[in-house]
Write a protein that holds these residues in place. Structure first.
Motif, PDB file in Angstrom:
ATOM      1  N   ALA A 177       0.796  -1.202   0.082  1.00 20.87           N
ATOM      2  CA  ALA A 177      -0.157   0.141  -0.085  1.00 20.87           C
ATOM      3  C   ALA A 177       0.845   1.297  -0.169  1.00 20.87           C
ATOM      4  O   ALA A 177       0.452   2.234  -0.961  1.00 20.87           O
ATOM      5  CB  ALA A 177      -0.878  -0.017   1.085  1.00 20.87           C
ATOM      6  N   ASP A 178       1.841   1.294   0.841  1.00 20.44           N
ATOM      7  CA  ASP A 178       2.908   2.419   0.861  1.00 20.44           C
ATOM      8  C   ASP A 178       4.182   2.164   0.287  1.00 20.44           C
ATOM      9  O   ASP A 178       5.079   3.018   0.355  1.00 20.44           O
ATOM     10  CB  ASP A 178       2.915   2.963   2.442  1.00 20.44           C
ATOM     11  CG  ASP A 178       3.608   1.990   3.208  1.00 20.44           C
ATOM     12  OD1 ASP A 178       3.675   0.778   2.827  1.00 20.44           O
ATOM     13  OD2 ASP A 178       3.513   2.253   4.257  1.00 20.44           O
ATOM     14  N   GLY A 179       4.538   1.132  -0.242  1.00 17.39           N
ATOM     15  CA  GLY A 179       5.564   0.826  -0.700  1.00 17.39           C
ATOM     16  C   GLY A 179       6.983   0.447   0.070  1.00 17.39           C
ATOM     17  O   GLY A 179       8.019   0.318  -0.276  1.00 17.39           O
ATOM     18  N   ALA A 180       6.418   0.220   1.296  1.00 15.76           N
ATOM     19  CA  ALA A 180       7.556   0.135   2.435  1.00 15.76           C
ATOM     20  C   ALA A 180       7.790  -1.214   2.595  1.00 15.76           C
ATOM     21  O   ALA A 180       6.879  -2.207   2.470  1.00 15.76           O
ATOM     22  CB  ALA A 180       6.908   0.671   3.838  1.00 15.76           C
ATOM     23  N   ASP A 181       9.001  -1.589   3.083  1.00  9.58           N
ATOM     24  CA  ASP A 181       9.626  -2.879   3.098  1.00  9.58           C
ATOM     25  C   ASP A 181       9.238  -3.269   4.835  1.00  9.58           C
ATOM     26  O   ASP A 181       8.403  -2.316   5.249  1.00  9.58           O
ATOM     27  CB  ASP A 181      11.132  -3.013   3.186  1.00  9.58           C
ATOM     28  CG  ASP A 181      11.598  -3.040   1.623  1.00  9.58           C
ATOM     29  OD1 ASP A 181      10.673  -3.198   0.806  1.00  9.58           O
ATOM     30  OD2 ASP A 181      12.640  -2.631   1.327  1.00  9.58           O
ATOM     31  N   ASP A 182       9.639  -4.368   5.149  1.00 12.69           N
ATOM     32  CA  ASP A 182       9.290  -4.680   6.717  1.00 12.69           C
ATOM     33  C   ASP A 182       9.907  -3.835   7.375  1.00 12.69           C
ATOM     34  O   ASP A 182       9.575  -3.613   8.772  1.00 12.69           O
ATOM     35  CB  ASP A 182       9.986  -6.302   6.751  1.00 12.69           C
ATOM     36  CG  ASP A 182       9.296  -7.193   5.992  1.00 12.69           C
ATOM     37  OD1 ASP A 182       8.026  -7.081   5.593  1.00 12.69           O
ATOM     38  OD2 ASP A 182       9.863  -8.202   5.616  1.00 12.69           O
ATOM     39  N   ASP A 183      11.085  -3.033   7.103  1.00 12.16           N
ATOM     40  CA  ASP A 183      11.720  -2.234   8.117  1.00 12.16           C
ATOM     41  C   ASP A 183      11.185  -0.832   7.991  1.00 12.16           C
ATOM     42  O   ASP A 183      11.647   0.258   8.812  1.00 12.16           O
ATOM     43  CB  ASP A 183      13.294  -2.075   7.899  1.00 12.16           C
ATOM     44  CG  ASP A 183      13.543  -1.741   6.536  1.00 12.16           C
ATOM     45  OD1 ASP A 183      12.803  -1.332   5.868  1.00 12.16           O
ATOM     46  OD2 ASP A 183      14.903  -1.437   6.411  1.00 12.16           O
ATOM     47  N   GLY A 184      10.094  -0.606   7.358  1.00 12.67           N
ATOM     48  CA  GLY A 184       9.358   0.582   7.002  1.00 12.67           C
ATOM     49  C   GLY A 184       9.828   1.683   6.012  1.00 12.67           C
ATOM     50  O   GLY A 184       9.816   2.930   6.156  1.00 12.67           O
ATOM     51  N   THR A 185      10.956   1.303   5.432  1.00 13.70           N
ATOM     52  CA  THR A 185      11.673   2.096   4.506  1.00 13.70           C
ATOM     53  C   THR A 185      11.209   1.401   2.974  1.00 13.70           C
ATOM     54  O   THR A 185      11.158   0.483   2.760  1.00 13.70           O
ATOM     55  CB  THR A 185      13.161   2.036   4.472  1.00 13.70           C
ATOM     56  OG1 THR A 185      13.759   0.894   4.148  1.00 13.70           O
ATOM     57  CG2 THR A 185      13.737   2.805   5.775  1.00 13.70           C
ATOM     58  N   SER A 186      11.081   2.603   2.016  1.00 15.05           N
ATOM     59  CA  SER A 186      10.607   2.141   0.746  1.00 15.05           C
ATOM     60  C   SER A 186      11.968   1.795  -0.354  1.00 15.05           C
ATOM     61  O   SER A 186      12.849   2.672   0.232  1.00 15.05           O
ATOM     62  CB  SER A 186       9.708   3.353   0.129  1.00 15.05           C
ATOM     63  OG  SER A 186      10.415   4.348  -0.233  1.00 15.05           O
ATOM     64  N   PRO A 187      11.821   1.220  -1.120  1.00 15.49           N
ATOM     65  CA  PRO A 187      12.872   1.156  -1.993  1.00 15.49           C
ATOM     66  C   PRO A 187      13.397   2.654  -2.714  1.00 15.49           C
ATOM     67  O   PRO A 187      14.485   2.872  -3.019  1.00 15.49           O
ATOM     68  CB  PRO A 187      12.434   0.147  -3.358  1.00 15.49           C
ATOM     69  CG  PRO A 187      11.534  -0.475  -2.494  1.00 15.49           C
ATOM     70  CD  PRO A 187      10.792   0.354  -1.536  1.00 15.49           C
ATOM     71  N   LEU A 188      12.592   3.561  -2.832  1.00 15.91           N
ATOM     72  CA  LEU A 188      12.881   4.684  -3.357  1.00 15.91           C
ATOM     73  C   LEU A 188      13.446   5.556  -2.435  1.00 15.91           C
ATOM     74  O   LEU A 188      14.628   6.308  -2.613  1.00 15.91           O
ATOM     75  CB  LEU A 188      11.547   5.522  -3.616  1.00 15.91           C
ATOM     76  CG  LEU A 188      11.505   6.829  -4.431  1.00 15.91           C
ATOM     77  CD1 LEU A 188      12.526   6.613  -5.936  1.00 15.91           C
ATOM     78  CD2 LEU A 188      10.097   7.262  -4.744  1.00 15.91           C
ATOM     79  N   ASP A 189      13.274   5.518  -1.116  1.00 13.73           N
ATOM     80  CA  ASP A 189      13.916   5.891  -0.003  1.00 13.73           C
ATOM     81  C   ASP A 189      15.299   5.431   0.258  1.00 13.73           C
ATOM     82  O   ASP A 189      16.282   6.156   0.384  1.00 13.73           O
ATOM     83  CB  ASP A 189      13.358   5.972   1.356  1.00 13.73           C
ATOM     84  CG  ASP A 189      12.048   6.495   1.327  1.00 13.73           C
ATOM     85  OD1 ASP A 189      11.763   7.570   0.614  1.00 13.73           O
ATOM     86  OD2 ASP A 189      11.157   6.334   2.548  1.00 13.73           O
ATOM     87  N   GLU A 190      15.595   4.281   0.103  1.00 14.24           N
ATOM     88  CA  GLU A 190      16.760   3.510   0.058  1.00 14.24           C
ATOM     89  C   GLU A 190      17.644   4.172  -1.078  1.00 14.24           C
ATOM     90  O   GLU A 190      18.826   4.464  -1.097  1.00 14.24           O
ATOM     91  CB  GLU A 190      16.579   2.065  -0.041  1.00 14.24           C
ATOM     92  CG  GLU A 190      16.236   1.434   1.332  1.00 14.24           C
ATOM     93  CD  GLU A 190      16.017   0.085   1.134  1.00 14.24           C
ATOM     94  OE1 GLU A 190      16.425  -0.500  -0.025  1.00 14.24           O
ATOM     95  OE2 GLU A 190      15.365  -0.579   2.006  1.00 14.24           O
ATOM     96  N   ALA A 191      17.115   3.960  -2.430  1.00 17.83           N
ATOM     97  CA  ALA A 191      17.901   4.594  -3.624  1.00 17.83           C
ATOM     98  C   ALA A 191      18.212   6.068  -2.967  1.00 17.83           C
ATOM     99  O   ALA A 191      19.502   6.296  -3.620  1.00 17.83           O
ATOM    100  CB  ALA A 191      16.903   4.341  -4.506  1.00 17.83           C
TER     101      ALA A 191
END
Length: 197
Positions: A30-44
Protein backbone atom coordinates in the motif's frame (compact mmCIF):
# COMPACT_ATOMS: atom_id res chain seq x y z
CA UNK A 1 -15.51 -11.48 -19.98
CA UNK A 2 -14.08 -8.07 -19.41
CA UNK A 3 -11.87 -9.62 -16.71
CA UNK A 4 -10.15 -11.69 -19.37
CA UNK A 5 -9.16 -8.61 -21.34
CA UNK A 6 -6.18 -6.61 -20.25
CA UNK A 7 -6.89 -3.06 -19.36
CA UNK A 8 -5.25 -0.77 -21.98
CA UNK A 9 -4.05 1.52 -19.19
CA UNK A 10 -2.24 -1.37 -17.48
CA UNK A 11 -0.61 -2.35 -20.75
CA UNK A 12 0.59 1.19 -21.34
CA UNK A 13 1.90 1.38 -17.78
CA UNK A 14 3.80 -1.90 -18.14
CA UNK A 15 5.31 -0.64 -21.37
CA UNK A 16 6.41 2.55 -19.55
CA UNK A 17 7.96 0.56 -16.68
CA UNK A 18 9.79 -1.82 -18.99
CA UNK A 19 13.52 -1.50 -18.27
CA UNK A 20 13.14 0.21 -14.86
CA UNK A 21 15.24 -1.58 -12.18
CA UNK A 22 13.27 -3.75 -9.78
CA UNK A 23 14.28 -1.72 -6.73
CA UNK A 24 12.41 1.30 -8.07
CA UNK A 25 9.21 -0.59 -8.83
CA UNK A 26 6.35 -0.64 -6.35
CA UNK A 27 5.80 -4.26 -5.28
CA UNK A 28 2.19 -3.67 -4.59
CA UNK A 29 2.40 -2.73 -0.93
CA UNK A 30 0.00 0.00 0.00
CA UNK A 31 2.78 2.45 0.85
CA UNK A 32 5.67 0.71 -0.90
CA UNK A 33 7.48 0.16 2.42
CA UNK A 34 9.59 -2.90 3.27
CA UNK A 35 9.39 -4.76 6.55
CA UNK A 36 11.70 -2.17 8.18
CA UNK A 37 9.47 0.75 7.12
CA UNK A 38 11.63 2.16 4.31
CA UNK A 39 10.63 2.16 0.70
CA UNK A 40 13.06 1.17 -2.08
CA UNK A 41 12.78 4.74 -3.33
CA UNK A 42 13.97 6.07 0.05
CA UNK A 43 16.85 3.58 0.04
CA UNK A 44 17.88 4.59 -3.47
CA UNK A 45 17.62 8.25 -2.51
CA UNK A 46 19.83 7.59 0.55
CA UNK A 47 22.44 5.85 -1.60
CA UNK A 48 22.39 8.74 -4.05
CA UNK A 49 22.88 11.22 -1.19
CA UNK A 50 25.84 9.17 0.08
CA UNK A 51 27.32 9.07 -3.43
CA UNK A 52 26.82 12.83 -3.76
CA UNK A 53 28.55 13.45 -0.43
CA UNK A 54 31.47 11.22 -1.44
CA UNK A 55 31.74 13.05 -4.77
CA UNK A 56 31.75 16.41 -2.95
CA UNK A 57 34.61 15.20 -0.73
CA UNK A 58 36.58 14.00 -3.75
CA UNK A 59 36.08 17.39 -5.44
CA UNK A 60 37.29 19.18 -2.28
CA UNK A 61 40.38 16.96 -2.10
CA UNK A 62 41.08 17.52 -5.81
CA UNK A 63 40.73 21.31 -5.37
CA UNK A 64 43.09 21.26 -2.38
CA UNK A 65 45.64 19.19 -4.27
CA UNK A 66 45.40 21.52 -7.27
CA UNK A 67 45.99 24.53 -5.01
CA UNK A 68 49.02 22.83 -3.45
CA UNK A 69 50.47 22.02 -6.87
CA UNK A 70 49.86 25.62 -8.02
CA UNK A 71 51.57 27.03 -4.92
CA UNK A 72 54.56 24.71 -5.39
CA UNK A 73 54.83 25.73 -9.04
CA UNK A 74 54.65 29.44 -8.13
CA UNK A 75 57.40 28.94 -5.53
CA UNK A 76 59.55 27.03 -8.02
CA UNK A 77 59.11 29.79 -10.61
CA UNK A 78 59.93 32.50 -8.04
CA UNK A 79 63.04 30.56 -6.92
CA UNK A 80 64.10 30.07 -10.53
CA UNK A 81 63.83 33.81 -11.13
CA UNK A 82 65.56 34.75 -7.87
CA UNK A 83 68.45 32.32 -8.23
CA UNK A 84 68.81 32.15 -12.03
CA UNK A 85 72.09 34.06 -11.92
CA UNK A 86 73.71 31.67 -9.41
CA UNK A 87 75.96 29.81 -11.86
CA UNK A 88 77.01 32.95 -13.68
CA UNK A 89 77.60 34.83 -10.42
CA UNK A 90 79.77 32.01 -9.07
CA UNK A 91 81.87 32.14 -12.24
CA UNK A 92 82.22 35.94 -12.25
CA UNK A 93 83.40 36.04 -8.61
CA UNK A 94 86.91 35.19 -9.78
CA UNK A 95 86.86 38.34 -11.94
CA UNK A 96 85.84 40.41 -8.89
CA UNK A 97 88.64 38.75 -6.88
CA UNK A 98 91.20 39.63 -9.55
CA UNK A 99 90.05 43.26 -9.64
CA UNK A 100 90.40 43.46 -5.86
CA UNK A 101 93.89 41.91 -6.02
CA UNK A 102 94.90 44.34 -8.78
CA UNK A 103 93.83 47.36 -6.71
CA UNK A 104 95.50 46.03 -3.56
CA UNK A 105 98.72 45.32 -5.48
CA UNK A 106 99.23 48.96 -6.54
CA UNK A 107 101.59 50.65 -4.05
CA UNK A 108 100.45 53.99 -2.59
CA UNK A 109 103.31 55.95 -4.23
CA UNK A 110 102.33 54.64 -7.68
CA UNK A 111 98.69 55.66 -7.14
CA UNK A 112 99.80 59.30 -7.02
CA UNK A 113 101.91 59.09 -10.16
CA UNK A 114 100.29 61.00 -13.03
CA UNK A 115 100.90 58.28 -15.63
CA UNK A 116 99.06 55.63 -13.54
CA UNK A 117 96.22 57.69 -12.08
CA UNK A 118 93.94 56.92 -15.05
CA UNK A 119 94.69 53.19 -14.87
CA UNK A 120 94.03 53.03 -11.13
CA UNK A 121 90.81 55.06 -11.51
CA UNK A 122 89.66 52.72 -14.30
CA UNK A 123 90.28 49.56 -12.29
CA UNK A 124 88.51 51.04 -9.24
CA UNK A 125 85.55 52.15 -11.39
CA UNK A 126 85.31 48.66 -12.88
CA UNK A 127 85.31 47.12 -9.41
CA UNK A 128 82.54 49.51 -8.25
CA UNK A 129 80.48 48.65 -11.34
CA UNK A 130 80.84 44.90 -10.69
CA UNK A 131 79.71 45.40 -7.08
CA UNK A 132 76.77 47.54 -8.26
CA UNK A 133 75.65 44.81 -10.69
CA UNK A 134 76.04 42.21 -7.94
CA UNK A 135 73.81 44.30 -5.65
CA UNK A 136 71.15 44.62 -8.38
CA UNK A 137 70.95 40.82 -8.54
CA UNK A 138 70.88 40.27 -4.78
CA UNK A 139 74.53 39.21 -4.54
CA UNK A 140 76.23 40.52 -1.41
CA UNK A 141 79.57 40.10 0.29
CA UNK A 142 79.69 38.16 3.57
CA UNK A 143 81.12 40.09 6.50
CA UNK A 144 83.77 38.04 8.26
CA UNK A 145 86.72 39.88 9.82
CA UNK A 146 86.20 40.49 13.54
CA UNK A 147 83.07 38.30 13.69
CA UNK A 148 82.70 34.87 15.32
CA UNK A 149 83.23 31.95 12.94
CA UNK A 150 79.92 30.98 11.33
CA UNK A 151 80.21 27.53 9.71
CA UNK A 152 77.24 28.39 7.49
CA UNK A 153 79.14 31.28 5.88
CA UNK A 154 82.83 30.87 6.73
CA UNK A 155 85.30 28.13 5.90
CA UNK A 156 88.14 28.06 8.43
CA UNK A 157 91.42 27.48 6.60
CA UNK A 158 93.80 27.89 9.52
CA UNK A 159 94.06 28.84 13.18
CA UNK A 160 96.14 31.87 14.12
CA UNK A 161 97.52 32.10 17.68
CA UNK A 162 96.74 35.58 19.06
CA UNK A 163 95.86 37.42 22.25
CA UNK A 164 94.20 40.26 20.33
CA UNK A 165 90.94 38.41 19.62
CA UNK A 166 88.71 35.88 21.34
CA UNK A 167 89.26 32.27 20.23
CA UNK A 168 86.92 31.41 17.35
CA UNK A 169 86.93 34.97 15.98
CA UNK A 170 87.79 35.54 12.31
CA UNK A 171 91.05 37.52 12.20
CA UNK A 172 92.04 37.08 8.56
CA UNK A 173 90.14 36.74 5.27
CA UNK A 174 91.97 34.92 2.49
CA UNK A 175 89.04 34.95 0.06
CA UNK A 176 85.78 36.87 0.33
CA UNK A 177 82.50 35.03 0.76
CA UNK A 178 79.30 35.86 -1.09
CA UNK A 179 75.54 35.29 -0.70
CA UNK A 180 72.85 35.38 -3.37
CA UNK A 181 69.75 36.59 -1.57
CA UNK A 182 69.48 34.16 1.36
CA UNK A 183 71.60 31.36 -0.13
CA UNK A 184 75.33 30.84 0.15
CA UNK A 185 77.12 31.44 -3.13
CA UNK A 186 80.67 30.98 -1.85
CA UNK A 187 81.90 30.69 1.74
CA UNK A 188 84.55 33.14 2.99
CA UNK A 189 87.90 31.43 3.47
CA UNK A 190 89.21 32.70 6.77
CA UNK A 191 91.81 32.40 9.50
CA UNK A 192 90.43 31.98 12.99
CA UNK A 193 91.97 33.14 16.29
CA UNK A 194 93.12 30.62 18.88
CA UNK A 195 94.83 30.99 22.23
CA UNK A 196 98.61 31.11 21.92
CA UNK A 197 100.47 28.04 23.19
Amino acid sequence: MENDKTNPQDAAMEKELDGVPEEFLDKGDADGADDDGTSPLDEALGRLKDDLEAAKQEVLYAKAETQNVRRRMEKDVADARAYAATGFARDILSVADNLTRAIEAIPAELREEERLKGLVAGIEATQREVEKVFAQHGISRIASKGLPLDPNQHQAMMEIPTDEAEPGTVVQEMQSGWMIRDRLLRPAMVGVAKKPD
